[in-house]
Design a protein around this motif. Structure first.
Motif, PDB file in Angstrom:
ATOM      1  N   LEU A 182       0.812  -1.221   0.000  1.00  0.00           N
ATOM      2  CA  LEU A 182       0.000   0.000   0.000  1.00  0.00           C
ATOM      3  C   LEU A 182       0.841   1.264   0.000  1.00  0.00           C
ATOM      4  CD1 LEU A 182      -2.835  -1.145   2.441  1.00  0.00           C
ATOM      5  CD2 LEU A 182      -2.876  -1.087  -0.063  1.00  0.00           C
ATOM      6  N   THR A 183       1.935   1.289   0.773  1.00  0.00           N
ATOM      7  CA  THR A 183       2.802   2.482   0.750  1.00  0.00           C
ATOM      8  C   THR A 183       3.621   2.529  -0.530  1.00  0.00           C
ATOM      9  OG1 THR A 183       4.538   1.319   1.990  1.00  0.00           O
ATOM     10  CG2 THR A 183       2.970   2.647   3.262  1.00  0.00           C
TER      11      THR A 183
ATOM     12  N   VAL B 221       0.799   7.548  -1.166  1.00  0.00           N
ATOM     13  CA  VAL B 221       0.235   6.886   0.025  1.00  0.00           C
ATOM     14  C   VAL B 221       1.319   6.754   1.088  1.00  0.00           C
ATOM     15  CG1 VAL B 221      -0.809   4.780   0.947  1.00  0.00           C
ATOM     16  CG2 VAL B 221      -1.464   5.613  -1.333  1.00  0.00           C
TER      17      VAL B 221
ATOM     18  N   ALA C 264      -2.008   4.009   4.812  1.00  0.00           N
ATOM     19  CA  ALA C 264      -1.956   2.549   4.648  1.00  0.00           C
ATOM     20  C   ALA C 264      -2.458   1.837   5.896  1.00  0.00           C
ATOM     21  CB  ALA C 264      -0.526   2.118   4.340  1.00  0.00           C
TER      22      ALA C 264
ATOM     23  N   TRP D 289      -6.224   1.975   5.981  1.00  0.00           N
ATOM     24  CA  TRP D 289      -6.818   1.039   5.018  1.00  0.00           C
ATOM     25  C   TRP D 289      -6.733  -0.399   5.531  1.00  0.00           C
ATOM     26  CZ3 TRP D 289      -4.315   3.272  -0.090  1.00  0.00           C
ATOM     27  CH2 TRP D 289      -4.992   4.438  -0.447  1.00  0.00           C
TER      28      TRP D 289
ATOM     29  N   HIS E 208      -5.826  -5.014   2.125  1.00  0.00           N
ATOM     30  CA  HIS E 208      -4.453  -5.492   2.236  1.00  0.00           C
ATOM     31  C   HIS E 208      -3.720  -5.564   0.903  1.00  0.00           C
ATOM     32  CE1 HIS E 208      -6.331  -6.972   5.966  1.00  0.00           C
ATOM     33  NE2 HIS E 208      -5.116  -6.883   6.486  1.00  0.00           N
ATOM     34  N   ASP E 209      -4.421  -5.338  -0.202  1.00  0.00           N
ATOM     35  CA  ASP E 209      -3.759  -5.426  -1.499  1.00  0.00           C
ATOM     36  C   ASP E 209      -4.451  -4.497  -2.491  1.00  0.00           C
ATOM     37  OD1 ASP E 209      -6.105  -6.782  -2.424  1.00  0.00           O
ATOM     38  OD2 ASP E 209      -5.274  -8.673  -1.692  1.00  0.00           O
ATOM     39  N   LEU E 210      -3.914  -4.432  -3.700  1.00  0.00           N
ATOM     40  CA  LEU E 210      -4.425  -3.499  -4.702  1.00  0.00           C
ATOM     41  C   LEU E 210      -5.837  -3.858  -5.144  1.00  0.00           C
ATOM     42  CD1 LEU E 210      -1.271  -2.996  -6.970  1.00  0.00           C
ATOM     43  CD2 LEU E 210      -1.901  -1.801  -4.875  1.00  0.00           C
TER      44      LEU E 210
ATOM     45  N   LEU F 165      -8.280  -2.708  -2.654  1.00  0.00           N
ATOM     46  CA  LEU F 165      -8.362  -1.245  -2.688  1.00  0.00           C
ATOM     47  C   LEU F 165      -9.237  -0.796  -3.851  1.00  0.00           C
ATOM     48  CD1 LEU F 165      -7.507   1.552  -1.716  1.00  0.00           C
ATOM     49  CD2 LEU F 165      -5.448   1.343  -3.135  1.00  0.00           C
TER      50      LEU F 165
ATOM     51  N   GLN G 142      -2.660   9.619  -5.546  1.00  0.00           N
ATOM     52  CA  GLN G 142      -2.906   8.212  -5.234  1.00  0.00           C
ATOM     53  C   GLN G 142      -3.533   7.474  -6.412  1.00  0.00           C
ATOM     54  OE1 GLN G 142      -5.341   8.795  -1.798  1.00  0.00           O
ATOM     55  NE2 GLN G 142      -3.601   9.120  -0.410  1.00  0.00           N
TER      56      GLN G 142
ATOM     57  N   LEU H 227      -1.870   4.363  -8.331  1.00  0.00           N
ATOM     58  CA  LEU H 227      -2.545   3.069  -8.499  1.00  0.00           C
ATOM     59  C   LEU H 227      -2.615   2.694  -9.982  1.00  0.00           C
ATOM     60  CD1 LEU H 227      -4.041   0.764  -7.065  1.00  0.00           C
ATOM     61  CD2 LEU H 227      -6.150   2.099  -7.295  1.00  0.00           C
TER      62      LEU H 227
ATOM     63  N   TYR I 295       0.942   1.547 -11.072  1.00  0.00           N
ATOM     64  CA  TYR I 295       1.666   0.832 -10.003  1.00  0.00           C
ATOM     65  C   TYR I 295       2.751  -0.091 -10.555  1.00  0.00           C
ATOM     66  CZ  TYR I 295       2.379  -1.800  -5.673  1.00  0.00           C
ATOM     67  OH  TYR I 295       2.936  -2.385  -4.559  1.00  0.00           O
TER      68      TYR I 295
END
Length: 509
Positions: free
Chosen positions: A243-244, A249, A254, A257, A263-265, A268, A279, A283, A286
């Motif tokens: 996340l970071t 972010v 993080a 969230w 816990h993952d993309l 999210l 952000q 994303l 990424y």
């Protein structure tokens, strides 16, 4: 159904069994020989295999160490290391007094082949003589990282990578003090001229706290640190890393969230979280932003940025900073410092540069902030910090892949699209930071933006603790004389601080 009655075990039966496998009757053929296999460096699975082999051959192989043991078998350990382990056990002194034989695993394997305990020869015995203190090659280093020369050649990468992981975990958990402690310890190991083989070599070195020494000792003895491996496997650490890793972010966002179950993309994207522009861009791009940037790609971006700067001010110049200036072959982003040799000409330069880059389609995202630095007659108004106040542009750059022939791969995917065949895309996203500095502050800006982060922190610590000065990426202030000290080069700054000049390639702390 009537349960079967358990057969009573006679004393003679139990005497033929060991604690390793109470369900299997293994007669003891050599009552005067009681063996113990040391797991240290041997590993649990190999120890279990060798123990079972010994039991089947009729040897007494103890699973738990005790005073009964007559032969201690180890692999890849010196006699001193085994004695040190013994002394850490409750029965260590009793075993030492009983003079248990310390043997190499070769004696054990030869005995297994012979089906009996073979004679103990000199080559089977572990060398127990402890090296004299004079024989131990100890290291010596200055206290501050800015006094040391740290190249990219690292003789202790396994240890420094482990300490860096613990530092990163502490920083992601917003425990900055512990993070700095691990970073300083890693910097010490990076600066050593040879590989560490014993913690005794590290006696008296600066920056090595009890926690770091414990991790180092664990790695030297066992090849890995249980704390580091546990952290690496931690679900929270893995989630924080992912996340970071999204541009824009930080640790606080993080953490929030994660508490919301993200816990993952994928989670999210499905969560409906409101993302700001940075952000969302992070994303969208990424995967690209997590690919290392090569020196060739950095140079290609530099040529484009120079064209943009020249179009705005023909006399202005750019300098690549960060890890690439320190000689690193790859990086996670590219930093450029922009200045004009004529003081004042840099004002209004950044908007023109950004406008040119946008007009040419090079920017996928950008955010520009103005210069907020004001030099006070009373000196710096706040403690030294690695956050400067230059005019800057944080951007995501669209770099065309020149090796692809135009039009050969069909339509070009739009920014952020999830192409089914990414290698055919003719561009990639790269993080690029642009910073504009007045020429009067350029030497300080160049020093600050070259890094490494810890090297700069140590420079500021040296300035404050040893010289009563305040150093930033803008200026150097002498608190005793109550005046600013001017410099036109990095060499002059080192001289003003009373330090030997350290070249950029030697600042990889």
């Amino acid at each position: 159904m009537v349960p079967l009655k358990r057969r009573k075990v006679s004393a003679s039966d139990s005497a033929g069994k060991t604690g390793n496998n109470p369900g299997e009757k293994t007669p003891t053929r050599f009552p005067g020989v009681v063996l113990f296999l040391l797991e240290k460096k041997m590993g649990a699975s190999r120890r279990a295999f060798l123990s079972q082999l010994g039991l089947k051959k009729g040897f007494q192989v103890e699973d738990v160490f005790s005073e009964r043991v007559t032969h201690i078998v180890s692999e890849n350990n010196s006699g001193h290391e085994v004695r040190t382990w013994l002394n850490s056990q409750d029965v260590g002194r009793a075993a030492t007094a009983a003079a248990a034989r310390l043997l190499d695993v070769s004696w054990y394997t030869e005995s297994m082949r012979a089906g009996r305990p073979v004679d103990v020869l000199d080559r089977h015995k572990l060398q127990e003589q402890q090296a004299d203190e004079a024989d131990v090659v100890s290291f010596s280093l200055p206290s501050y990282a800015c006094q040391r020369r740290t190249t990219l050649d690292n003789h202790n990468a396994a240890i420094t990578d482990a300490l860096s992981l613990l530092a990163e975990n502490a920083e992601l958990s917003e425990d900055d003090g512990r993070g700095v402690a691990f970073r300083r310890a890693a910097a010490v190991l990076k600066a050593l001229p040879a590989a560490v083989t014993s913690t005794r070599q590290l006696r008296g070195l600066p920056g090595l706290g009890e926690h770091s020494l414990r991790v180092i000792g664990d790695i030297l003895e066992n090849g890995a640190s249980t704390e580091v491996e546990s952290t690496r496997r931690s679900e929270r650490y893995k989630a924080l890393k992912i996340l970071t890793g999204i541009f824009g972010v930080g640790a606080k966002t993080a953490d929030r969230w994660i508490r919301d179950g993200i816990h993952d993309l994928q989670r999210l994207r499905e969560s409906g979280q409101t993302l700001n522009r940075a952000q969302q861009a992070g994303l969208d791009h990424y995967d690209d932003l997590h690919q290392p940037v090569t020196r060739a790609e950095a140079d290609a971006i530099g040529e484009i940025v120079q064209r943009a700067v020249t179009s705005a001010s023909p006399g202005a110049r750019i300098t690549m900073t960060g890890g690439f200036r320190r000689g690193k072959p790859t990086g996670h982003d590219v930093d450029f410092l922009i200045t004009d040799p004529e003081e004042g000409n840099e004002e209004g330069l950044m908007p023109k540069v950004v406008s040119w880059l946008e007009s040419q389609g090079f920017l996928l995202y950008q955010k520009t902030s103005r210069n907020s630095y004001l030099e006070s007659n009373e000196g710096p108004g706040r403690p030294s910090s690695n956050m400067d106040r230059f005019e800057r542009c944080l951007s995501i750059f669209k770099l065309t892949r020149k090796e692809h022939r135009a039009g050969a791969d069909g339509p070009e995917p739009g920014p952020g699209s999830q192409a089914e065949n990414p290698p055919t895309r003719r561009w990639r996203a790269v993080r690029v930071d642009l910073v504009v500095s007045p020429v009067s502050q350029f030497a300080f800006a160049l020093l600050g933006w070259t890094g490494s982060k810890l090297f700069e922190r140590e420079l500021r610590r040296w300035a404050g603790h040893e010289k009563a000065m305040s150093l930033s990426s803008h200026a150097l202030y002498d608190n005793k004389q109550s005046r600013y000290l001017r410099a036109s080069s990095e060499e002059e700054i080192f001289h003003l601080l009373g330090l030997e000049f350290v070249a950029p390639s030697e600042r990889n702390a």
